[in-house]
Design a protein around this motif. Structure first.
Motif, mmCIF file in Angstrom:
data_model
loop_
_atom_site.group_PDB
_atom_site.id
_atom_site.type_symbol
_atom_site.label_atom_id
_atom_site.label_comp_id
_atom_site.label_asym_id
_atom_site.label_seq_id
_atom_site.Cartn_x
_atom_site.Cartn_y
_atom_site.Cartn_z
ATOM 1 N N UNK A 159 0.880 -1.034 0.067
ATOM 2 C CA UNK A 159 0.044 0.030 -0.060
ATOM 3 C C UNK A 159 0.843 1.317 0.058
ATOM 4 N N UNK A 160 0.271 2.539 -0.557
ATOM 5 C CA UNK A 160 1.141 3.718 -0.569
ATOM 6 C C UNK A 160 0.146 4.476 0.324
ATOM 7 N N UNK A 161 0.705 5.372 0.992
ATOM 8 C CA UNK A 161 0.151 6.391 2.242
ATOM 9 C C UNK A 161 0.736 7.503 1.904
ATOM 10 N N UNK A 162 -0.034 8.625 2.311
ATOM 11 C CA UNK A 162 0.517 9.997 2.734
ATOM 12 C C UNK A 162 1.156 9.962 4.047
ATOM 13 N N UNK A 163 2.342 10.254 4.230
ATOM 14 C CA UNK A 163 2.912 10.076 5.419
ATOM 15 C C UNK A 163 2.518 11.215 6.511
ATOM 16 N N UNK A 164 2.010 12.267 5.860
ATOM 17 C CA UNK A 164 1.864 13.589 6.540
ATOM 18 C C UNK A 164 0.424 13.581 6.925
ATOM 19 N N UNK A 165 -0.337 12.440 6.631
ATOM 20 C CA UNK A 165 -1.980 12.443 7.120
ATOM 21 C C UNK A 165 -1.849 12.340 8.787
ATOM 22 N N UNK A 166 -2.676 13.097 9.292
ATOM 23 C CA UNK A 166 -2.518 12.915 10.897
ATOM 24 C C UNK A 166 -2.510 11.743 11.455
ATOM 25 N N UNK A 167 -1.586 11.323 12.298
ATOM 26 C CA UNK A 167 -1.323 10.287 13.109
ATOM 27 C C UNK A 167 -1.788 8.819 12.197
ATOM 28 N N UNK A 168 -1.453 9.072 10.752
ATOM 29 C CA UNK A 168 -1.535 7.831 10.067
ATOM 30 C C UNK A 168 -0.458 6.686 10.346
ATOM 31 N N UNK A 169 0.780 7.303 10.361
ATOM 32 C CA UNK A 169 1.732 6.495 10.554
ATOM 33 C C UNK A 169 1.850 5.652 11.791
#
Length: 153
Positions: A59-69
């Motif tokens: 999966x690809x994710x936006x690391x800057x999305x709040x608390x996602x990491x």
């Protein structure tokens, strides 16, 4: 091994030949066997939820999305028993690619995949399930090799 005969149009045969050449198959039969195996695995509804499997969750994710990491890490820790390995790649200024190798029951692996890929900020999620037969693993010698490479377990 059974021998079968199929009729196929010229354009599709050319596509199979190009695929075979690109992937390095030595025969059309090898290419077609792998294509059929892939189709069977993709038809995941035929795999019992209690069957054991290996899986690759990418999966690809936006690391800057709040608390996602943090949420993704917490979800994987909640299912630590399924995790074999994880690869993390920075693919751009804002995006990360993760590939998790999992091992467990199909239902458990699908549950983890759904909980990861449904997070806000996760894109391009894909789960590739590879069913394993425990009996087949028991019959295999403990060390085997592929094409003359070093043996492994």
């Amino acid at each position: 091994m059974q021998r079968i005969t199929i009729s196929i149009d010229d354009d599709l045969l050319e596509t199979i030949d190009r695929l075979s050449e690109r992937r390095g198959y030595t025969s059309r039969s090898e290419a077609l066997r792998d294509i059929v195996r892939d189709a069977v695995v993709r038809e995941q509804s035929t795999v019992s939820g209690s069957a054991n499997c290996y899986a690759a969750l990418s999966y690809v994710y936006e690391h800057e999305t709040r608390d996602l990491a943090r949420r993704l890490t917490s979800e994987q820790h909640r299912h630590h028993d399924l995790s074999v390995s994880t690869l993390h790649v920075h693919v751009g200024r804002h995006d990360c690619l993760e590939i998790a190798v999992l091992k467990g029951t199909v239902d458990d692996v699908k549950g983890l995949a759904d909980s990861v890929t449904s997070q806000r900020g996760v894109r391009y999620g894909n789960l590739h399930i590879i069913p394993i037969e425990m009996a087949a693993d028991e019959d295999r010698p403990p060390h085997h090799s592929h094409d003359g490479q070093a043996p492994h377990e």
